[in-house]
Motif scaffolding. Structure first.
Motif, PDB file in Angstrom:
ATOM      1  N   ILE A  22       0.841  -1.203   0.000  1.00  0.00           N
ATOM      2  CA  ILE A  22       0.000   0.000   0.000  1.00  0.00           C
ATOM      3  C   ILE A  22       0.867   1.240   0.000  1.00  0.00           C
ATOM      4  CG2 ILE A  22      -1.952  -1.085   1.171  1.00  0.00           C
ATOM      5  CD1 ILE A  22      -0.962   0.406   3.734  1.00  0.00           C
ATOM      6  N   ARG A  23       0.258   2.361  -0.403  1.00  0.00           N
ATOM      7  CA  ARG A  23       0.926   3.655  -0.371  1.00  0.00           C
ATOM      8  C   ARG A  23      -0.011   4.614   0.351  1.00  0.00           C
ATOM      9  NH1 ARG A  23       2.319   4.761  -5.768  1.00  0.00           N
ATOM     10  NH2 ARG A  23       4.387   4.016  -5.287  1.00  0.00           N
ATOM     11  N   PRO A  24       0.478   5.327   1.369  1.00  0.00           N
ATOM     12  CA  PRO A  24      -0.394   6.293   2.036  1.00  0.00           C
ATOM     13  C   PRO A  24      -0.664   7.503   1.141  1.00  0.00           C
ATOM     14  CG  PRO A  24       1.786   6.285   3.033  1.00  0.00           C
ATOM     15  CD  PRO A  24       1.786   5.216   2.004  1.00  0.00           C
ATOM     16  N   VAL A  25      -1.933   7.862   1.030  1.00  0.00           N
ATOM     17  CA  VAL A  25      -2.352   8.987   0.196  1.00  0.00           C
ATOM     18  C   VAL A  25      -3.266   9.878   1.013  1.00  0.00           C
ATOM     19  CG1 VAL A  25      -3.627   9.641  -1.876  1.00  0.00           C
ATOM     20  CG2 VAL A  25      -2.201   7.619  -1.901  1.00  0.00           C
ATOM     21  N   LYS A  26      -3.037  11.177   0.926  1.00  0.00           N
ATOM     22  CA  LYS A  26      -3.882  12.115   1.661  1.00  0.00           C
ATOM     23  C   LYS A  26      -5.047  12.561   0.782  1.00  0.00           C
ATOM     24  CE  LYS A  26      -1.819  14.935   4.438  1.00  0.00           C
ATOM     25  NZ  LYS A  26      -1.108  16.086   5.021  1.00  0.00           N
ATOM     26  N   THR A  27      -6.260  12.391   1.265  1.00  0.00           N
ATOM     27  CA  THR A  27      -7.459  12.777   0.526  1.00  0.00           C
ATOM     28  C   THR A  27      -7.695  14.282   0.662  1.00  0.00           C
ATOM     29  OG1 THR A  27      -8.858  12.357   2.435  1.00  0.00           O
ATOM     30  CG2 THR A  27      -8.505  10.526   0.918  1.00  0.00           C
ATOM     31  N   PRO A  28      -8.572  14.845  -0.162  1.00  0.00           N
ATOM     32  CA  PRO A  28      -8.863  16.282  -0.034  1.00  0.00           C
ATOM     33  C   PRO A  28      -9.397  16.673   1.349  1.00  0.00           C
ATOM     34  CG  PRO A  28      -9.695  15.466  -2.108  1.00  0.00           C
ATOM     35  CD  PRO A  28      -9.207  14.276  -1.349  1.00  0.00           C
ATOM     36  N   GLY A  29      -9.986  15.733   2.057  1.00  0.00           N
ATOM     37  CA  GLY A  29     -10.474  16.021   3.407  1.00  0.00           C
ATOM     38  C   GLY A  29      -9.382  15.990   4.458  1.00  0.00           C
ATOM     39  N   GLY A  30      -8.159  15.654   4.048  1.00  0.00           N
ATOM     40  CA  GLY A  30      -7.040  15.647   4.976  1.00  0.00           C
ATOM     41  C   GLY A  30      -6.852  14.333   5.710  1.00  0.00           C
ATOM     42  N   VAL A  31      -7.470  13.274   5.225  1.00  0.00           N
ATOM     43  CA  VAL A  31      -7.375  11.974   5.886  1.00  0.00           C
ATOM     44  C   VAL A  31      -6.381  11.106   5.122  1.00  0.00           C
ATOM     45  CG1 VAL A  31      -8.657   9.924   6.590  1.00  0.00           C
ATOM     46  CG2 VAL A  31      -9.775  12.151   6.591  1.00  0.00           C
ATOM     47  N   LEU A  32      -5.516  10.407   5.818  1.00  0.00           N
ATOM     48  CA  LEU A  32      -4.605   9.472   5.170  1.00  0.00           C
ATOM     49  C   LEU A  32      -5.313   8.144   4.959  1.00  0.00           C
ATOM     50  CD1 LEU A  32      -1.112   9.856   6.876  1.00  0.00           C
ATOM     51  CD2 LEU A  32      -1.700  10.302   4.522  1.00  0.00           C
ATOM     52  N   VAL A  33      -5.297   7.666   3.722  1.00  0.00           N
ATOM     53  CA  VAL A  33      -5.885   6.366   3.423  1.00  0.00           C
ATOM     54  C   VAL A  33      -4.836   5.515   2.717  1.00  0.00           C
ATOM     55  CG1 VAL A  33      -8.254   7.198   3.259  1.00  0.00           C
ATOM     56  CG2 VAL A  33      -6.831   7.167   1.229  1.00  0.00           C
ATOM     57  N   ALA A  34      -5.069   4.218   2.707  1.00  0.00           N
ATOM     58  CA  ALA A  34      -4.138   3.293   2.070  1.00  0.00           C
ATOM     59  C   ALA A  34      -4.579   3.024   0.645  1.00  0.00           C
ATOM     60  CB  ALA A  34      -4.092   2.005   2.864  1.00  0.00           C
ATOM     61  N   ARG A  35      -3.709   3.311  -0.314  1.00  0.00           N
ATOM     62  CA  ARG A  35      -3.982   2.979  -1.709  1.00  0.00           C
ATOM     63  C   ARG A  35      -3.170   1.740  -2.055  1.00  0.00           C
ATOM     64  NH1 ARG A  35      -2.940   7.423  -6.100  1.00  0.00           N
ATOM     65  NH2 ARG A  35      -4.901   8.216  -5.285  1.00  0.00           N
ATOM     66  N   VAL A  36      -3.831   0.753  -2.624  1.00  0.00           N
ATOM     67  CA  VAL A  36      -3.167  -0.502  -2.953  1.00  0.00           C
ATOM     68  C   VAL A  36      -2.343  -0.322  -4.232  1.00  0.00           C
ATOM     69  CG1 VAL A  36      -3.509  -2.933  -3.500  1.00  0.00           C
ATOM     70  CG2 VAL A  36      -4.983  -1.818  -1.861  1.00  0.00           C
ATOM     71  N   ILE A  37      -1.096  -0.777  -4.197  1.00  0.00           N
ATOM     72  CA  ILE A  37      -0.200  -0.689  -5.341  1.00  0.00           C
ATOM     73  C   ILE A  37      -0.245  -2.009  -6.095  1.00  0.00           C
ATOM     74  CG2 ILE A  37       2.186  -0.343  -6.066  1.00  0.00           C
ATOM     75  CD1 ILE A  37       2.583   1.117  -3.371  1.00  0.00           C
ATOM     76  N   ALA A  38      -0.466  -1.933  -7.399  1.00  0.00           N
ATOM     77  CA  ALA A  38      -0.499  -3.152  -8.224  1.00  0.00           C
ATOM     78  C   ALA A  38       0.908  -3.692  -8.404  1.00  0.00           C
ATOM     79  CB  ALA A  38      -1.113  -2.838  -9.582  1.00  0.00           C
ATOM     80  N   LYS A  39       1.004  -5.005  -8.542  1.00  0.00           N
ATOM     81  CA  LYS A  39       2.307  -5.622  -8.740  1.00  0.00           C
ATOM     82  C   LYS A  39       2.858  -5.243 -10.111  1.00  0.00           C
ATOM     83  CE  LYS A  39       1.867 -10.110  -7.822  1.00  0.00           C
ATOM     84  NZ  LYS A  39       2.102 -11.428  -7.243  1.00  0.00           N
TER      85      LYS A  39
END
Length: 96
Positions: A22-39
């Protein structure tokens, strides 16, 4: 400012395996979410010499099967299976 910088996995298991990066990504609301990275896909290799084949895209199997047949290989004998050098050597050996 983000209050909680810890993020949790959103799917699958909670171990850092090859298929679960996963890669941490900050949303426009300011929340960090996990984005899954494809192989990453490895290049298709020549049967004989194990070098990457030219003209064949470097895709994961599901995306490769979605391509039209003309894009999945090269239009020559053993295209998409052996590289041009190995095919040339094979033809020369057959006629000598």
């Amino acid at each position: 400012m983000v209050k909680n910088v810890r993020i949790t996995y959103r799917r699958r298991h909670s171990y850092n395996t090859k298929s679960n990066h996963i890669r941490p990504v900050k949303t426009p609301g300011g929340v960090l979410v996990a984005r899954v990275i494809a192989k990453k896909a490895s290049a298709p290799k020549c049967d004989a010499c194990q070098r990457p084949l030219q003209g064949v895209p470097r895709l994961r199997p599901k995306q490769l099967r979605a391509l039209p047949k003309c894009r999945r290989s090269v239009s020559r004998a053993y295209g998409g299976n052996k590289c041009a050098k190995c095919v040339r050597d094979r033809i020369l050996r057959a006629f000598l």
